[in-house]
Motif scaffolding. Structure first.
Motif, mmCIF file in Angstrom:
data_model
loop_
_atom_site.group_PDB
_atom_site.id
_atom_site.type_symbol
_atom_site.label_atom_id
_atom_site.label_comp_id
_atom_site.label_asym_id
_atom_site.label_seq_id
_atom_site.Cartn_x
_atom_site.Cartn_y
_atom_site.Cartn_z
ATOM 1 N N MET A 32 7.858 5.429 8.278
ATOM 2 C CA MET A 32 7.930 6.070 6.967
ATOM 3 C C MET A 32 6.552 6.530 6.487
ATOM 4 O O MET A 32 6.411 7.606 5.897
ATOM 5 C CB MET A 32 8.546 5.103 5.951
ATOM 6 N N SER A 33 5.531 5.700 6.731
ATOM 7 C CA SER A 33 4.165 6.057 6.313
ATOM 8 C C SER A 33 3.690 7.308 7.043
ATOM 9 O O SER A 33 3.127 8.221 6.435
ATOM 10 C CB SER A 33 3.211 4.888 6.568
ATOM 11 N N SER A 46 5.620 9.316 13.696
ATOM 12 C CA SER A 46 6.807 8.810 13.022
ATOM 13 C C SER A 46 7.974 8.731 14.003
ATOM 14 O O SER A 46 8.688 7.718 14.065
ATOM 15 C CB SER A 46 7.171 9.714 11.839
ATOM 16 N N ARG A 47 8.158 9.795 14.783
ATOM 17 C CA ARG A 47 9.242 9.830 15.768
ATOM 18 C C ARG A 47 9.102 8.703 16.791
ATOM 19 O O ARG A 47 10.074 8.036 17.153
ATOM 20 C CB ARG A 47 9.254 11.184 16.482
ATOM 21 N N ALA A 48 7.864 8.484 17.260
ATOM 22 C CA ALA A 48 7.620 7.446 18.270
ATOM 23 C C ALA A 48 8.005 6.065 17.741
ATOM 24 O O ALA A 48 8.604 5.258 18.461
ATOM 25 C CB ALA A 48 6.150 7.472 18.686
ATOM 26 N N ARG A 49 7.665 5.804 16.482
ATOM 27 C CA ARG A 49 8.013 4.506 15.893
ATOM 28 C C ARG A 49 9.528 4.356 15.750
ATOM 29 O O ARG A 49 10.096 3.291 16.039
ATOM 30 C CB ARG A 49 7.349 4.350 14.524
ATOM 31 N N LEU A 50 10.192 5.400 15.321
ATOM 32 C CA LEU A 50 11.654 5.339 15.128
ATOM 33 C C LEU A 50 12.364 5.129 16.468
ATOM 34 O O LEU A 50 13.322 4.335 16.554
ATOM 35 C CB LEU A 50 12.147 6.622 14.460
ATOM 36 N N GLU A 51 11.888 5.803 17.494
ATOM 37 C CA GLU A 51 12.493 5.639 18.823
ATOM 38 C C GLU A 51 12.235 4.241 19.372
ATOM 39 O O GLU A 51 13.097 3.655 20.041
ATOM 40 C CB GLU A 51 11.949 6.713 19.778
ATOM 41 N N LEU A 105 0.841 -1.207 0.000
ATOM 42 C CA LEU A 105 0.000 0.000 0.000
ATOM 43 C C LEU A 105 0.872 1.252 0.000
ATOM 44 O O LEU A 105 0.574 2.232 -0.688
ATOM 45 C CB LEU A 105 -0.916 -0.007 1.222
ATOM 46 N N GLN A 106 1.938 1.207 0.751
ATOM 47 C CA GLN A 106 2.863 2.347 0.816
ATOM 48 C C GLN A 106 3.470 2.648 -0.551
ATOM 49 O O GLN A 106 3.567 3.810 -0.962
ATOM 50 C CB GLN A 106 3.974 2.027 1.827
#
Length: 250
Positions: free
Chosen positions: A210-211, A221-226, A176-177
């Motif tokens: 990224m999505s 996005s930041r929360a997922r990366l952390e 989907l992305q």
């Protein structure tokens, strides 16, 4: 009388050979079961050791060859794995699971045309009890070729059979992305994160980030990366995750 004695001796010899062979096959099955248990627990050296013992006892057992192939593939011995999967299929030409595993192996070698031929053959086997595995492998192969519409269709079919399919959910979200459907991709990848926690597969975390980044939702996005950096410090996505965090700080 003498001829009758030799007939009895000959028959006894045959029975003895059959009994001996049966005993070897039974011991092979025991080692196969132990090896398969180790495989399921992620104890790959022990699994390979037991499966090799099973193979020595019964080299015509297709399940032994197939499971050895799986163990070799997980350990990165791609060519050895391919040989074992092919051996399993040679022993049992109707062994759909071995064909599925060989197709995944070929896809990992980027030999997609060979993989797709096998997968479409297995797709036609209505007796195969794990169709979601075939649909997932088809979806992954089409994804890697950039044929996203077909990938999406097969991954959806896989999820219809088994909703909590980590690999299918991850690739469905990524499909989907790739088609710029970022909202739906984020939702699917967030589900994949939950499905994949038990097997410690971090890829959907990175692509979820990224999505959200593409949607302009910087905090998510930041929360997922952390989360990725904290829980998977050895991940292959660490460098990219750190780079994305720097972009978010600008």
């Amino acid at each position: 009388m003498k001829s009758r004695f030799f007939v009895v001796l000959f028959v006894s010899s045959i029975v003895g050979c059959v009994s001996s062979q049966k005993a070897r096959e039974e011991r092979a099955i025991l080692h196969l079961q132990i090896g398969t248990g180790y495989l399921a627990q992620g104890m790959y050296p022990q699994a390979i050791s037991e499966l090799l013992k099973a193979e020595q006892l019964d080299s015509r057992n297709a399940s032994v060859a197939n499971n050895l192939g799986l163990a070799y593939h997980i350990r990165g011995r791609v060519r050895q794995a391919e040989n074992k999967f092919r051996q399993a299929i040679k022993i049992d030409p109707h062994f759909s699971d071995a064909k599925n595993n060989l197709a995944r192996n070929l896809s990992d070698q980027r030999r997609f045309e060979e993989a797709l031929l096998l997968l479409h053959e297995v797709e036609g086997d209505l007796t195969y009890p794990n169709p979601e595995k075939t649909y997932t492998n088809l979806g992954m192969a089409y994804f890697e070729q950039g044929v996203y519409s077909k990938a999406e269709s097969y991954l959806l079919r896989a999820l219809e059979v088994r909703r909590e399919n980590c690999t299918a959910a991850n690739y469905y979200g990524r499909t989907l992305q790739q088609q710029n459907q970022f909202r739906q991709a984020a939702a699917s990848l967030d589900q994949a994160i939950e499905f994949c926690r038990s097997v410690r597969f971090e890829e959907p975390i990175f692509f979820s980030a990224m999505s959200y980044f593409s949607l302009g939702e910087k905090e998510k996005s930041r929360a997922r990366l952390e989360e990725l950096l904290k829980n998977y410090p050895q991940s292959k996505y660490v460098v990219k995750a750190k780079g994305m965090l720097k972009l978010l700080e600008q």
